[in-house]
Design a protein around this motif. Sequence first.
Motif, PDB file in Angstrom:
ATOM      1  N   GLU A  40       0.873  -0.923  -0.195  1.00 39.99           N
ATOM      2  CA  GLU A  40       0.061  -0.296   0.081  1.00 39.99           C
ATOM      3  C   GLU A  40       0.205   0.906   0.014  1.00 39.99           C
ATOM      4  OE1 GLU A  40      -3.155  -0.112   3.245  1.00 39.99           O
ATOM      5  OE2 GLU A  40      -3.295  -1.806   3.118  1.00 39.99           O
ATOM      6  N   ARG A  41       0.230   2.449  -0.645  1.00 41.21           N
ATOM      7  CA  ARG A  41       0.904   3.642  -0.267  1.00 41.21           C
ATOM      8  C   ARG A  41       0.152   4.482  -0.475  1.00 41.21           C
ATOM      9  NH1 ARG A  41       4.834   5.456  -4.856  1.00 41.21           N
ATOM     10  NH2 ARG A  41       2.971   6.178  -6.463  1.00 41.21           N
ATOM     11  N   ASP A  42       0.071   5.478   0.346  1.00 40.42           N
ATOM     12  CA  ASP A  42      -1.053   6.423   0.388  1.00 40.42           C
ATOM     13  C   ASP A  42      -0.622   7.645   0.063  1.00 40.42           C
ATOM     14  OD1 ASP A  42      -0.575   5.825   3.462  1.00 40.42           O
ATOM     15  OD2 ASP A  42       0.464   7.089   4.013  1.00 40.42           O
ATOM     16  N   SER A  43       0.286   7.877  -0.841  1.00 44.36           N
ATOM     17  CA  SER A  43       0.299   8.991  -2.226  1.00 44.36           C
ATOM     18  C   SER A  43       1.950   8.853  -2.563  1.00 44.36           C
ATOM     19  CB  SER A  43      -0.097  10.419  -1.680  1.00 44.36           C
ATOM     20  OG  SER A  43       1.029  10.481  -0.447  1.00 44.36           O
ATOM     21  N   ALA A  44       1.135   9.381  -3.513  1.00 39.66           N
ATOM     22  CA  ALA A  44       2.604   9.459  -4.483  1.00 39.66           C
ATOM     23  C   ALA A  44       3.680   9.941  -4.075  1.00 39.66           C
ATOM     24  CB  ALA A  44       2.802  10.288  -6.024  1.00 39.66           C
ATOM     25  N   GLY A  45       4.930   9.744  -3.607  1.00 41.00           N
ATOM     26  CA  GLY A  45       6.142   9.865  -3.193  1.00 41.00           C
ATOM     27  C   GLY A  45       6.147   9.622  -1.471  1.00 41.00           C
ATOM     28  N   GLN A  46       5.313   8.536  -1.191  1.00 39.19           N
ATOM     29  CA  GLN A  46       5.473   8.208   0.129  1.00 39.19           C
ATOM     30  C   GLN A  46       5.913   6.604  -0.384  1.00 39.19           C
ATOM     31  OE1 GLN A  46       3.915   8.933   3.234  1.00 39.19           O
ATOM     32  NE2 GLN A  46       4.023  11.192   1.707  1.00 39.19           N
ATOM     33  N   PRO A  47       6.321   6.057   1.044  1.00 42.54           N
ATOM     34  CA  PRO A  47       6.860   4.740   0.515  1.00 42.54           C
ATOM     35  C   PRO A  47       6.241   3.613   0.436  1.00 42.54           C
ATOM     36  CG  PRO A  47       7.204   5.743   2.900  1.00 42.54           C
ATOM     37  CD  PRO A  47       7.623   6.930   2.205  1.00 42.54           C
ATOM     38  N   VAL A  48       6.642   2.500  -0.493  1.00 39.18           N
ATOM     39  CA  VAL A  48       5.292   1.675  -0.441  1.00 39.18           C
ATOM     40  C   VAL A  48       5.907   0.632   0.882  1.00 39.18           C
ATOM     41  CG1 VAL A  48       4.499  -0.380  -2.082  1.00 39.18           C
ATOM     42  CG2 VAL A  48       5.605   1.474  -2.999  1.00 39.18           C
ATOM     43  N   ARG A  49       4.162   0.096   1.498  1.00 41.86           N
ATOM     44  CA  ARG A  49       4.764  -0.598   2.157  1.00 41.86           C
ATOM     45  C   ARG A  49       4.096  -1.956   1.848  1.00 41.86           C
ATOM     46  NH1 ARG A  49       0.572   1.439   5.439  1.00 41.86           N
ATOM     47  NH2 ARG A  49       0.689   3.209   3.628  1.00 41.86           N
ATOM     48  N   VAL A  50       5.123  -3.284   3.023  1.00 38.24           N
ATOM     49  CA  VAL A  50       3.824  -4.954   2.699  1.00 38.24           C
ATOM     50  C   VAL A  50       2.685  -4.092   4.078  1.00 38.24           C
ATOM     51  CG1 VAL A  50       4.403  -6.828   2.339  1.00 38.24           C
ATOM     52  CG2 VAL A  50       6.029  -5.148   1.544  1.00 38.24           C
ATOM     53  N   THR A  51       1.678  -4.491   3.096  1.00 43.55           N
ATOM     54  CA  THR A  51       1.332  -4.747   4.547  1.00 43.55           C
ATOM     55  C   THR A  51       0.161  -6.040   5.200  1.00 43.55           C
ATOM     56  OG1 THR A  51      -0.035  -3.693   2.772  1.00 43.55           O
ATOM     57  CG2 THR A  51       0.145  -1.663   4.464  1.00 43.55           C
ATOM     58  N   HIS A  52       0.402  -6.448   3.871  1.00 46.08           N
ATOM     59  CA  HIS A  52       0.033  -8.207   3.847  1.00 46.08           C
ATOM     60  C   HIS A  52       0.496  -9.324   3.583  1.00 46.08           C
ATOM     61  CE1 HIS A  52      -3.527  -5.255   4.212  1.00 46.08           C
ATOM     62  NE2 HIS A  52      -4.371  -6.049   4.953  1.00 46.08           N
ATOM     63  N   THR A  53       0.884 -10.044   3.801  1.00 45.64           N
ATOM     64  CA  THR A  53       1.871 -11.456   3.457  1.00 45.64           C
ATOM     65  C   THR A  53       1.069 -13.159   3.521  1.00 45.64           C
ATOM     66  OG1 THR A  53       3.249 -11.404   5.365  1.00 45.64           O
ATOM     67  CG2 THR A  53       4.058 -10.146   3.275  1.00 45.64           C
ATOM     68  N   TRP A  54       1.673 -13.252   2.753  1.00 45.82           N
ATOM     69  CA  TRP A  54       1.068 -15.176   2.742  1.00 45.82           C
ATOM     70  C   TRP A  54       2.864 -15.877   2.169  1.00 45.82           C
ATOM     71  CZ3 TRP A  54       1.693 -18.975  -0.607  1.00 45.82           C
ATOM     72  CH2 TRP A  54       1.295 -19.974  -0.262  1.00 45.82           C
ATOM     73  N   ARG A  55       3.038 -16.492   2.873  1.00 48.31           N
ATOM     74  CA  ARG A  55       4.307 -17.287   2.212  1.00 48.31           C
ATOM     75  C   ARG A  55       4.485 -18.527   2.570  1.00 48.31           C
ATOM     76  NH1 ARG A  55       8.504 -17.556   6.509  1.00 48.31           N
ATOM     77  NH2 ARG A  55       8.307 -16.688   7.971  1.00 48.31           N
ATOM     78  N   ARG A  56       4.537 -19.799   1.576  1.00 44.07           N
ATOM     79  CA  ARG A  56       4.769 -21.182   1.570  1.00 44.07           C
ATOM     80  C   ARG A  56       5.028 -21.350   2.907  1.00 44.07           C
ATOM     81  NH1 ARG A  56       3.660 -24.748  -1.301  1.00 44.07           N
ATOM     82  NH2 ARG A  56       2.773 -23.963  -2.733  1.00 44.07           N
ATOM     83  N   PRO A  57       4.784 -22.199   3.803  1.00 42.50           N
ATOM     84  CA  PRO A  57       5.753 -22.277   5.062  1.00 42.50           C
ATOM     85  C   PRO A  57       7.087 -23.078   4.940  1.00 42.50           C
ATOM     86  CG  PRO A  57       3.788 -23.876   5.234  1.00 42.50           C
ATOM     87  CD  PRO A  57       3.211 -22.620   4.576  1.00 42.50           C
ATOM     88  N   ASP A  58       7.971 -22.611   5.530  1.00 44.71           N
ATOM     89  CA  ASP A  58       9.956 -23.188   5.213  1.00 44.71           C
ATOM     90  C   ASP A  58      10.475 -22.372   4.695  1.00 44.71           C
ATOM     91  OD1 ASP A  58       9.227 -24.138   2.477  1.00 44.71           O
ATOM     92  OD2 ASP A  58       9.764 -26.172   3.585  1.00 44.71           O
ATOM     93  N   PHE A  59       8.891 -21.065   3.710  1.00 43.51           N
ATOM     94  CA  PHE A  59       9.673 -20.266   2.359  1.00 43.51           C
ATOM     95  C   PHE A  59       9.976 -19.040   3.271  1.00 43.51           C
ATOM     96  CE2 PHE A  59       9.142 -18.118  -1.258  1.00 43.51           C
ATOM     97  CZ  PHE A  59      10.325 -18.626  -2.124  1.00 43.51           C
ATOM     98  N   PRO A  60      11.330 -18.845   3.054  1.00 39.68           N
ATOM     99  CA  PRO A  60      11.923 -17.655   3.398  1.00 39.68           C
ATOM    100  C   PRO A  60      10.885 -15.910   3.726  1.00 39.68           C
ATOM    101  CG  PRO A  60      13.537 -18.250   1.135  1.00 39.68           C
ATOM    102  CD  PRO A  60      12.126 -19.043   1.671  1.00 39.68           C
ATOM    103  N   ALA A  61      10.705 -15.104   4.900  1.00 44.06           N
ATOM    104  CA  ALA A  61       9.759 -14.055   4.987  1.00 44.06           C
ATOM    105  C   ALA A  61      10.560 -12.615   3.886  1.00 44.06           C
ATOM    106  CB  ALA A  61       9.412 -13.918   6.285  1.00 44.06           C
ATOM    107  N   PHE A  62       9.203 -11.831   3.920  1.00 45.74           N
ATOM    108  CA  PHE A  62      10.085 -10.096   2.959  1.00 45.74           C
ATOM    109  C   PHE A  62      10.693 -10.278   3.721  1.00 45.74           C
ATOM    110  CE2 PHE A  62       6.140 -10.770   0.695  1.00 45.74           C
ATOM    111  CZ  PHE A  62       6.540 -10.281  -0.372  1.00 45.74           C
ATOM    112  N   PRO A  63      12.034  -9.616   3.631  1.00 44.47           N
ATOM    113  CA  PRO A  63      13.207  -8.793   3.845  1.00 44.47           C
ATOM    114  C   PRO A  63      11.909  -7.837   5.051  1.00 44.47           C
ATOM    115  CG  PRO A  63      13.508  -8.555   1.378  1.00 44.47           C
ATOM    116  CD  PRO A  63      12.043  -9.175   2.092  1.00 44.47           C
ATOM    117  N   ARG A  64      12.256  -7.014   6.375  1.00 44.40           N
ATOM    118  CA  ARG A  64      11.434  -6.453   6.641  1.00 44.40           C
ATOM    119  C   ARG A  64      11.612  -4.824   6.328  1.00 44.40           C
ATOM    120  NH1 ARG A  64      10.926  -5.701  12.175  1.00 44.40           N
ATOM    121  NH2 ARG A  64      10.702  -7.331  13.446  1.00 44.40           N
ATOM    122  N   ASN A  65      10.766  -4.003   6.686  1.00 44.10           N
ATOM    123  CA  ASN A  65      10.915  -3.324   5.567  1.00 44.10           C
ATOM    124  C   ASN A  65      10.363  -3.024   4.598  1.00 44.10           C
ATOM    125  OD1 ASN A  65       9.947  -1.751   8.584  1.00 44.10           O
ATOM    126  ND2 ASN A  65      12.562  -1.801   8.372  1.00 44.10           N
TER     127      ASN A  65
END
Length: 414
Positions: A40-65
């Motif tokens: 999600e991104r609040d508006s142009a120029g703002q950072p894009v945030r990872v707000t919801h994730t799913w991963r297969r068990p034992d699959f590496p998570a998203f890097p933080r931030n």
Amino acid sequence: MGELSAAMARVPADEVDREIELWLGRISQALDLDRSAIYERDSAGQPVRVTHTWRRPDFPAFPRNFDPVKFFQVTVDWVMAGNPITFSRPTEIPPKLEDARRFVERWGPKASAVIPMWGGGRVIGAASFGKFRSARQWPPELLDHLALSVRLFGSAIERKQSEMAIRAVRTELRVASRRNVMSELVASLSHEINQPLGAILSNLGGVARLLSQGNPQPAMALEAVNSAIDDTKRTAEIVRRIRSMFKHHAEHKTALGIGTLIDEVVKLTTGEAALRKIALQVEVSPAAQRVIGDSIQLQQCVLNLVMNAFDAIAEANSARRAVIVKVAPEKTGWVGVSVSDSGAGIAPAVASRLFEPFVTTKKDGMGLGLLVTRSIVEGHGGRLWATPNPDQGTTFTFTLPVADRKRVGASRRA
Ligand code: ADP
């Protein structure tokens, strides 16, 4: 799709995020994917945030931030402009999205569908569905379904955000209006009192000067002292007036139907109850019972108790969310109005001082509600008290004199 759209339509604002994450997982599992996310991104120029994730068990998570803008700005702009990207293998990534291609060649996935997410008429983010173990085809029909799912996510997020915004505004308004009333009152009070106090001070100062000069002029001193006495009386009169403003005059009291009075308060609070997901239940017996009182003031009492009950439930985050307003006969000639909640009960720290001014456990509380309520009830000859419920929460009860008691008594005697 049917289940997903029903779930997104009925999920309460508080649970939208959890529900979206659940469905992101269901979709990804059904498609045998490895990792999916919503950005999600609040508006142009703002950072894009990872707000919801799913991963297969034992699959590496998203890097933080993880901020995609840092890695592939061009591609982010392309998607946020409303364009999807799908590829069955990295070589299919369009050449103009060179930054994404470089990233994908190094970190994966091997196949992905990235779909812009719309909410409230604009792109508020995107969803990515990724397969890392192997390449994958994205048939048009599947892409249509994914696009529809993302649209449903987007509108649920949009609904959540507007509901949260409304809630914030309401709270602000409530706090602001309470503060305004108080600060107005204090400002006018200090203005009215400071003025005669200033006059008293200058008169007495004059007398002190006369006396200290060793040459008292009795007539002048007397005049100054008399003037100070007048001003003191004026100040006392102001204080008396202010007190009487908050006293409860008998002349406003009439016989009124308690059922109607409770209905008025319920009308005022149904919106708030719905917003806070609280069931407000009314049990009035007998409904036609009439009491003697000032309708506005008594409404204020019931309203205070109901709002406190809502706060108690919200604060405790209770699973059972019910407030019961009950009217039942008390001892002969009296009727009891009670408000029960399913909150966590009264905090021990304030239990013995509930009716004292400025005692509050709430961040924005004034600690005046119960004091005012009790003073109104006592002004009507009644009493107000609190008892813990046997199972959960608290019941506040107050009593009022029944209007038809003389007639009832007379007919009994007859
Ligand atoms: P305020 O609501 O501004 O705090 P009140 O005088 O209405 O002021 O209430 C004083 C305090 O009494 C509250 O802060 C809360 O700690 C406690 N209280 C009031 N009603 C309830 C309730 N129904 N359940 C638990 N605690 C309550």
